[in-house]
Design a protein around this motif. Structure first.
Motif, mmCIF file in Angstrom:
data_model
loop_
_atom_site.group_PDB
_atom_site.id
_atom_site.type_symbol
_atom_site.label_atom_id
_atom_site.label_comp_id
_atom_site.label_asym_id
_atom_site.label_seq_id
_atom_site.Cartn_x
_atom_site.Cartn_y
_atom_site.Cartn_z
ATOM 1 N N THR A 65 8.914 -1.568 5.894
ATOM 2 C CA THR A 65 10.227 -1.046 6.304
ATOM 3 C C THR A 65 10.149 0.394 6.801
ATOM 4 O OG1 THR A 65 10.850 -0.108 4.132
ATOM 5 C CG2 THR A 65 11.268 -2.473 4.501
ATOM 6 N N LEU A 66 9.006 1.042 6.622
ATOM 7 C CA LEU A 66 8.883 2.465 6.917
ATOM 8 C C LEU A 66 8.338 2.708 8.327
ATOM 9 C CD1 LEU A 66 7.290 3.566 3.518
ATOM 10 C CD2 LEU A 66 9.673 3.882 4.226
ATOM 11 N N PRO A 67 8.678 3.848 8.925
ATOM 12 C CA PRO A 67 8.195 4.161 10.284
ATOM 13 C C PRO A 67 6.776 4.715 10.262
ATOM 14 C CG PRO A 67 9.646 5.914 9.532
ATOM 15 C CD PRO A 67 9.650 4.870 8.451
ATOM 16 N N LEU A 68 5.814 3.857 9.930
ATOM 17 C CA LEU A 68 4.417 4.262 9.840
ATOM 18 C C LEU A 68 3.674 3.869 11.109
ATOM 19 C CD1 LEU A 68 3.573 3.096 6.197
ATOM 20 C CD2 LEU A 68 4.508 5.296 6.947
ATOM 21 N N VAL A 69 2.728 4.705 11.515
ATOM 22 C CA VAL A 69 1.921 4.404 12.696
ATOM 23 C C VAL A 69 0.863 3.361 12.332
ATOM 24 C CG1 VAL A 69 2.313 6.654 13.734
ATOM 25 C CG2 VAL A 69 0.344 6.319 12.222
ATOM 26 N N ALA A 70 0.267 2.760 13.359
ATOM 27 C CA ALA A 70 -0.694 1.681 13.134
ATOM 28 C C ALA A 70 -1.886 2.132 12.299
ATOM 29 C CB ALA A 70 -1.167 1.122 14.473
ATOM 30 N N VAL A 71 -2.336 3.363 12.500
ATOM 31 C CA VAL A 71 -3.489 3.855 11.741
ATOM 32 C C VAL A 71 -3.187 3.878 10.244
ATOM 33 C CG1 VAL A 71 -4.944 5.857 11.299
ATOM 34 C CG2 VAL A 71 -4.445 5.190 13.646
ATOM 35 N N ASP A 72 -1.993 4.336 9.873
ATOM 36 C CA ASP A 72 -1.628 4.371 8.462
ATOM 37 C C ASP A 72 -1.431 2.963 7.900
ATOM 38 O OD1 ASP A 72 -1.765 7.111 8.124
ATOM 39 O OD2 ASP A 72 0.307 7.433 8.754
ATOM 40 N N ARG A 73 -0.868 2.069 8.702
ATOM 41 C CA ARG A 73 -0.712 0.683 8.245
ATOM 42 C C ARG A 73 -2.079 0.041 8.019
ATOM 43 N NH1 ARG A 73 4.329 -1.890 9.277
ATOM 44 N NH2 ARG A 73 3.271 -3.769 10.001
ATOM 45 N N LEU A 74 -3.044 0.367 8.886
ATOM 46 C CA LEU A 74 -4.395 -0.163 8.705
ATOM 47 C C LEU A 74 -5.039 0.424 7.456
ATOM 48 C CD1 LEU A 74 -6.765 -1.863 9.717
ATOM 49 C CD2 LEU A 74 -7.484 0.101 11.092
ATOM 50 N N ARG A 75 -4.819 1.700 7.196
ATOM 51 C CA ARG A 75 -5.350 2.317 5.981
ATOM 52 C C ARG A 75 -4.759 1.644 4.735
ATOM 53 N NH1 ARG A 75 -3.752 7.943 5.576
ATOM 54 N NH2 ARG A 75 -5.221 8.027 3.817
ATOM 55 N N LEU A 76 -3.477 1.312 4.787
ATOM 56 C CA LEU A 76 -2.857 0.597 3.669
ATOM 57 C C LEU A 76 -3.510 -0.764 3.460
ATOM 58 C CD1 LEU A 76 0.939 1.301 4.213
ATOM 59 C CD2 LEU A 76 -0.347 1.857 2.146
ATOM 60 N N LEU A 77 -3.702 -1.473 4.570
ATOM 61 C CA LEU A 77 -4.278 -2.811 4.488
ATOM 62 C C LEU A 77 -5.726 -2.759 4.011
ATOM 63 C CD1 LEU A 77 -3.610 -5.809 5.087
ATOM 64 C CD2 LEU A 77 -4.584 -5.472 7.366
ATOM 65 N N SER A 78 -6.413 -1.670 4.319
ATOM 66 C CA SER A 78 -7.831 -1.542 3.978
ATOM 67 C C SER A 78 -8.063 -0.947 2.597
ATOM 68 C CB SER A 78 -8.539 -0.678 5.031
ATOM 69 O OG SER A 78 -8.385 -1.225 6.333
ATOM 70 N N ALA A 79 -7.017 -0.464 1.939
ATOM 71 C CA ALA A 79 -7.175 0.093 0.596
ATOM 72 C C ALA A 79 -7.556 -1.027 -0.370
ATOM 73 C CB ALA A 79 -5.884 0.768 0.148
ATOM 74 N N PRO A 80 -8.596 -0.844 -1.182
ATOM 75 C CA PRO A 80 -9.075 -1.938 -2.037
ATOM 76 C C PRO A 80 -8.025 -2.537 -2.961
ATOM 77 C CG PRO A 80 -10.681 -0.161 -1.964
ATOM 78 C CD PRO A 80 -9.440 0.352 -1.285
ATOM 79 N N GLY A 81 -7.207 -1.684 -3.574
ATOM 80 C CA GLY A 81 -6.236 -2.190 -4.533
ATOM 81 C C GLY A 81 -4.986 -1.342 -4.583
ATOM 82 N N PRO A 82 -4.051 -1.668 -5.486
ATOM 83 C CA PRO A 82 -2.761 -0.979 -5.544
ATOM 84 C C PRO A 82 -2.863 0.526 -5.766
ATOM 85 C CG PRO A 82 -2.692 -2.999 -6.835
ATOM 86 C CD PRO A 82 -4.117 -2.781 -6.456
ATOM 87 N N GLY A 83 -3.799 0.960 -6.615
ATOM 88 C CA GLY A 83 -3.915 2.388 -6.879
ATOM 89 C C GLY A 83 -4.247 3.173 -5.631
ATOM 90 N N GLU A 84 -5.254 2.696 -4.898
ATOM 91 C CA GLU A 84 -5.636 3.351 -3.647
ATOM 92 C C GLU A 84 -4.531 3.226 -2.602
ATOM 93 O OE1 GLU A 84 -9.385 1.841 -5.685
ATOM 94 O OE2 GLU A 84 -7.405 1.056 -5.201
ATOM 95 N N ARG A 85 -3.830 2.103 -2.617
ATOM 96 C CA ARG A 85 -2.755 1.885 -1.635
ATOM 97 C C ARG A 85 -1.603 2.855 -1.875
ATOM 98 N NH1 ARG A 85 -1.996 -3.793 -2.062
ATOM 99 N NH2 ARG A 85 -4.089 -3.793 -1.160
ATOM 100 N N LEU A 86 -1.316 3.153 -3.137
ATOM 101 C CA LEU A 86 -0.285 4.140 -3.451
ATOM 102 C C LEU A 86 -0.669 5.515 -2.903
ATOM 103 C CD1 LEU A 86 0.780 3.314 -7.118
ATOM 104 C CD2 LEU A 86 2.275 3.338 -5.113
#
Length: 211
Positions: A170-191
């Protein structure tokens, strides 16, 4: 997981996110025809194109993506298809296969790793989302346009990893940040990634408001 049909895009699909697609290239029309005629649920992989274009091939692609399931398919004039899809689960590409007749890859499921996270990290994300919402409301008021509200992380359903994806969608994030979220191993890193991305967005909005 067996070889999976792939649809490289100029955007990152997050698990749980809705994806509308307009299909017109012959290779992807053939892919959809084969998927929808199979008794198996029609699924394909979505990865981000890092260089090149969606049309024509010859692009460079990430090796992290999301399985998408077709939930609606409508044919429209001109031989095009309008697809409604939903992201289901994260995958890693083990090996790309020849694009014949359409992109395919051998992929592995990539479930979340670990479950540890700082309790205060959820509160930090909530505070940043509230701050961003306030700034965007000010910006929208200046331009006379409405601004959507954002959900609260602790009020969304599902496991923490799923809730972070749902909020990020829902947030206005750029593709690079969305990819970083998707690539984070787990919830802690994703936060952690989401916190950093929100701080960058907030800084950008503050700068625009100061002009």
């Amino acid at each position: 997981m067996d070889a999976l049909p792939m649809f490289p895009l100029g955007a990152v699909l997050l698990p749980g996110e809705l994806l509308p697609l307009q299909v017109f290239e012959p290779r992807y029309l053939e892919m959809v025809a084969q998927l929808t005629s199979s008794p198996e649920p029609p699924r394909f992989g979505v990865v981000l194109i890092t260089r090149g274009h969606e049309v024509g091939g010859g692009d460079e692609r990430t090796d992290v993506g999301t399985v998408a399931r077709i939930v609606d398919c409508e044919q429209v004039p001109g031989g095009r298809l309008l697809l409604g899809c939903v992201g289901e689960s994260r995958i890693r590409v083990r090996r790309w296969l020849p694009d014949d007749p359409y992109p395919r890859a051998e992929v592995d499921p990539w479930p979340d790793e670990g479950g540890d996270h700082r309790t205060e990290a959820v509160d930090e994300v909530g505070a940043l989302v509230d701050e961003l919402g306030g700034l965007l409301s000010r910006s929208a008021a200046l331009r006379g346009i409405p601004v959507p509200g954002f959900p609260r992380l602790d009020e969304l359903p599902g496991e923490l990893g799923e809730r972070i994806y749902a909020l990020a969608a829902t947030l206005p994030l750029v593709a690079v940040d969305r990819l970083r979220l998707l690539s984070a191993p787990g919830p802690g890193e994703r936060l952690t990634v989401l916190t950093e991305a929100l701080e960058d967005v907030i800084a950008a909005v503050r700068f625009r408001l100061s002009e």
